[in-house]
Design an enzyme around this catalytic site. Structure first.
Site, PDB file in Angstrom:
ATOM      1  N   HIS A  73       0.736  -1.220  -0.123  1.00  0.00           N
ATOM      2  CA  HIS A  73       0.121  -0.035   0.182  1.00  0.00           C
ATOM      3  C   HIS A  73       1.014   1.261  -0.075  1.00  0.00           C
ATOM      4  O   HIS A  73       1.277   1.866   0.950  1.00  0.00           O
ATOM      5  CB  HIS A  73      -0.922  -0.056   1.085  1.00  0.00           C
ATOM      6  CG  HIS A  73      -2.025   1.018   1.281  1.00  0.00           C
ATOM      7  ND1 HIS A  73      -3.212   0.750   1.879  1.00  0.00           N
ATOM      8  CD2 HIS A  73      -2.012   2.334   0.673  1.00  0.00           C
ATOM      9  CE1 HIS A  73      -3.923   1.894   1.493  1.00  0.00           C
ATOM     10  NE2 HIS A  73      -3.211   2.854   0.910  1.00  0.00           N
ATOM     11  N   GLU A  75      -2.499  -1.762  -3.223  1.00  0.00           N
ATOM     12  CA  GLU A  75      -3.581  -1.072  -2.571  1.00  0.00           C
ATOM     13  C   GLU A  75      -3.412   0.444  -2.494  1.00  0.00           C
ATOM     14  O   GLU A  75      -2.132   0.983  -2.669  1.00  0.00           O
ATOM     15  CB  GLU A  75      -3.676  -1.346  -1.050  1.00  0.00           C
ATOM     16  CG  GLU A  75      -4.256  -3.082  -0.736  1.00  0.00           C
ATOM     17  CD  GLU A  75      -4.560  -3.032   0.622  1.00  0.00           C
ATOM     18  OE1 GLU A  75      -5.098  -4.082   1.032  1.00  0.00           O
ATOM     19  OE2 GLU A  75      -4.134  -2.278   1.439  1.00  0.00           O
ATOM     20  N   HIS A 109      -8.009  -5.890   7.519  1.00  0.00           N
ATOM     21  CA  HIS A 109      -7.590  -4.882   8.568  1.00  0.00           C
ATOM     22  C   HIS A 109      -7.963  -5.420   9.985  1.00  0.00           C
ATOM     23  O   HIS A 109      -8.937  -5.728  10.073  1.00  0.00           O
ATOM     24  CB  HIS A 109      -8.645  -3.601   8.335  1.00  0.00           C
ATOM     25  CG  HIS A 109      -7.731  -2.475   9.019  1.00  0.00           C
ATOM     26  ND1 HIS A 109      -7.080  -1.462   8.162  1.00  0.00           N
ATOM     27  CD2 HIS A 109      -7.871  -1.791  10.184  1.00  0.00           C
ATOM     28  CE1 HIS A 109      -6.598  -0.475   8.992  1.00  0.00           C
ATOM     29  NE2 HIS A 109      -7.254  -0.963  10.334  1.00  0.00           N
TER      30      HIS A 109
END
Length: 238
Positions: A43, A70, A191
């Site tokens: 990410h 991401e 997450h």
């Protein structure tokens, strides 16, 4: 079996804290693959505080499993990075500039027109698209109208409530997954999933294709070792 994609952002954070190349990000990614991970997630953020943009190019050349990038697609630099590397999957996350970590999904109703346009850009390049959503049936149903291939369920709320009431914590996610199945969307999740809550989540979410786990997995690796930790996570998904 649900696939495990290891997010290696925290490896890059550790490397960047001292300069140099220790730990070696590319070697760590290759080791994660060798230890059984079915994908690698990164990410990158504009400040490059963990994953650097150049890391993405080097990882794309090196890894053999699915590569998932991401990020915030409202940043043109991110869009250009993804198109230049053509990963197996891009996950679109509505991060604000300077955000420490992702903390909410897209409002797929309000942002339907924008998401439809940007998703087409990536799909035209042959990249599978997943969009970050909260476990809300209406948001899942609207996501299907954007042309996305998958959704990624944002699981912080589940993880936060899990130890107090695991049945209540999973309930909205089951409904969201059932909605995704009805409208033909693949399901990813991520997450705050960890060794305590992952198995229950995977057992109860119908059609769960992939989980992306970074922070908890890397923290566990400090105690158990990276190879053993990846195997422990894979057993929770088996």
């Amino acid at each position: 079996m649900t696939h495990l994609s290891v997010n290696i952002n925290k490896i890059a954070t550790l490397r960047n804290s001292r300069g140099g190349n220790n730990p070696d990000l590319i070697k760590t990614a290759l080791d994660c693959e060798r230890f059984g991970a079915q994908g690698i997630t990164v990410h990158p953020r504009p400040d490059e505080r963990h994953i650097r943009y150049n890391d993405v190019f080097e990882l794309k050349k090196a890894i053999a499993t699915e590569f998932n990038i991401e990020g915030n697609c409202t940043e043109q630099k991110f869009v250009d990075l993804v198109l230049a590397n053509k990963p197996a999957q891009v996950t679109l996350v509505p991060d604000a500039l300077g955000q420490i970590t992702s903390n909410h999904g897209w409002d797929t109703i309000k942002n339907k027109a924008y998401l439809t346009d940007i998703i087409k850009v990536f799909k035209d390049a042959g990249i599978r698209v997943s969009i970050f959503v909260d476990p809300v049936v209406e948001m899942v149903e609207a996501a299907a109208e954007t042309g996305t291939d998958r959704i990624e369920l944002y699981t912080e709320a589940y993880a936060h409530q899990y130890h107090a009431d695991k049945e209540a914590s999973i309930a909205p996610y089951v409904k969201a997954a059932e909605a995704a199945n009805r409208v033909g969307l693949g399901i990813n999740a991520g997450h705050d999933l960890d060794l305590h809550n992952l198995k229950y989540f995977a057992q109860n979410i119908p059609g769960l294709l992939e989980v992306s786990i970074g922070h908890a997995l890397i923290c566990d690796a400090l105690y158990y070792g990276l190879e053993n930790t990846i195997q422990m996570y894979l057993r929770q998904l088996s």
